[in-house]
Write a protein that holds these residues in place. Structure first.
Motif, PDB file in Angstrom:
ATOM      1  N   CYS A 139       0.807  -1.224   0.000  1.00 48.79           N
ATOM      2  CA  CYS A 139       0.000   0.000   0.000  1.00 48.79           C
ATOM      3  C   CYS A 139       0.838   1.272   0.000  1.00 48.79           C
ATOM      4  CB  CYS A 139      -0.965   0.002   1.178  1.00 48.79           C
ATOM      5  SG  CYS A 139      -0.184   0.211   2.801  1.00 48.79           S
ATOM      6  N   GLY A 140       2.164   1.122   0.211  1.00 52.08           N
ATOM      7  CA  GLY A 140       3.052   2.278   0.159  1.00 52.08           C
ATOM      8  C   GLY A 140       3.071   3.138   1.407  1.00 52.08           C
ATOM      9  N   ARG A 141       2.350   2.735   2.443  1.00 55.17           N
ATOM     10  CA  ARG A 141       2.278   3.556   3.661  1.00 55.17           C
ATOM     11  C   ARG A 141       3.311   3.113   4.673  1.00 55.17           C
ATOM     12  NH1 ARG A 141      -3.999   4.047   5.237  1.00 55.17           N
ATOM     13  NH2 ARG A 141      -3.179   5.740   6.528  1.00 55.17           N
ATOM     14  N   ARG A 142       3.675   4.046   5.543  1.00 57.29           N
ATOM     15  CA  ARG A 142       4.681   3.759   6.577  1.00 57.29           C
ATOM     16  C   ARG A 142       4.035   3.062   7.769  1.00 57.29           C
ATOM     17  NH1 ARG A 142       6.082   8.999   5.202  1.00 57.29           N
ATOM     18  NH2 ARG A 142       5.274   9.840   7.152  1.00 57.29           N
ATOM     19  N   ASN A 143       4.835   2.229   8.421  1.00 55.13           N
ATOM     20  CA  ASN A 143       4.399   1.498   9.611  1.00 55.13           C
ATOM     21  C   ASN A 143       5.357   1.761  10.761  1.00 55.13           C
ATOM     22  OD1 ASN A 143       2.252  -0.988   9.030  1.00 55.13           O
ATOM     23  ND2 ASN A 143       3.304  -0.237   7.202  1.00 55.13           N
ATOM     24  N   PRO A 144       4.844   1.858  11.980  1.00 53.24           N
ATOM     25  CA  PRO A 144       5.741   1.993  13.133  1.00 53.24           C
ATOM     26  C   PRO A 144       6.472   0.675  13.372  1.00 53.24           C
ATOM     27  CG  PRO A 144       3.491   1.675  13.867  1.00 53.24           C
ATOM     28  CD  PRO A 144       3.424   1.821  12.380  1.00 53.24           C
ATOM     29  N   PRO A 145       7.636   0.725  14.020  1.00 51.24           N
ATOM     30  CA  PRO A 145       8.399  -0.503  14.271  1.00 51.24           C
ATOM     31  C   PRO A 145       7.628  -1.486  15.128  1.00 51.24           C
ATOM     32  CG  PRO A 145       9.249   1.317  15.590  1.00 51.24           C
ATOM     33  CD  PRO A 145       8.275   1.905  14.616  1.00 51.24           C
TER      34      PRO A 145
END
Length: 250
Positions: A139-145
């Motif tokens: 989806c191209g979105r960032r995720n937290p660790p």
């Protein structure tokens, strides 16, 4: 690596042993019924069974724990199917950082509601969620660790558990943070040093997180991001990685 083997290896690390030993220093010795809220691999439920007559091990998927004093159940900490004051102790660690933010206050209220006396929680302490974040290739979105969608300060924890008294607090481990410029550069690189080995999928679309390929552009951005990141670590230093709280219902 097989998931069970991966979890077992994680538990063997010195940092993990230190964290769990510190957590159990806050767990009262002796009692009737305990709840391990978010039992995961069952390691903590087994340790609780050394101190309590019966332990309920609860997770979104019922755990598989072969122990005569441990009962495994499926459940959600935002809607616990137990009456008020059901447990002598409730233990909740490695969980609240994963709860959707809009449901976090409800989860904390539920933990406080079902304990008769003691609540022990463990959460990452003041975690910088920009460090180690990933980029989903679906989806191209960032995720937290590690799928950590919440960061905790002492003030935030006091607010979430305002109805309970803090009996003891402990800080353990260490972590550092990043800065806005380094985080932006790593974003442009696709966050190649993110926590792609985590069990959790993308928090937005659920897809498995896969590290980006490291072409020349990515490598150049990684070098620039590192140049921006490491001086900040040297100046800022490290802080405790986890906070453990023993809370008491009066």
């Amino acid at each position: 690596m097989d998931l069970a083997v991966q979890r077992a290896e994680t538990r063997k690390s010195p940092q993990e042993r230190e964290r769990i030993d510190d957590l159990f220093r806050l767990v009262p010795v002796g009692g009737g019924l305990a709840l391990d809220a978010g039992a995961w691999d069952g390691h903590l439920a087994r340790r609780l069974a050394e101190r309590y007559e019966r332990v309920v091990a609860l997770d979104l998927t019922a755990p598989t724990i072969d122990h005569e004093r441990v009962t495994c159940v499926q459940g959600d900490i935002t809607a616990l199917n137990y009456p008020d004051d059901s447990f002598d102790l409730v233990l909740c660690t490695e969980v609240l950082e994963h709860v959707p933010t809009e449901r976090l206050a409800t989860a904390c209220a539920e933990l406080a509601r079902v304990t008769r006396r003691h609540l022990v929680i463990g959460v990452p302490f003041e975690q910088d969620l920009r460090l180690g974040q990933t980029t989903c290739r679906s989806c191209g979105r960032r995720n937290p660790p590690w799928g950590h969608v919440n960061s905790f300060t002492m003030d935030r924890l006091r607010g979430l558990f305002a109805g309970l008294r803090i009996e003891a607090t402990s800080l353990v481990g260490q972590r550092t943070g990043t800065n806005a410029l380094a985080a932006k550069v790593f974003d442009l690189a696709g966050n190649p040093w993110g926590t792609y080995g985590q069990e959790q999928g993308c928090v937005h679309c659920g897809a498995k997180l896969v590290a980006p390929e490291r072409g020349l552009t990515t490598k150049a951005l990684m070098a620039l991001g590192s140049a921006l990141y490491f001086p900040g670590v040297w100046l800022r230093g490290y802080q405790p990685g986890w906070v453990h709280l023993h809370l008491v219902k009066e």
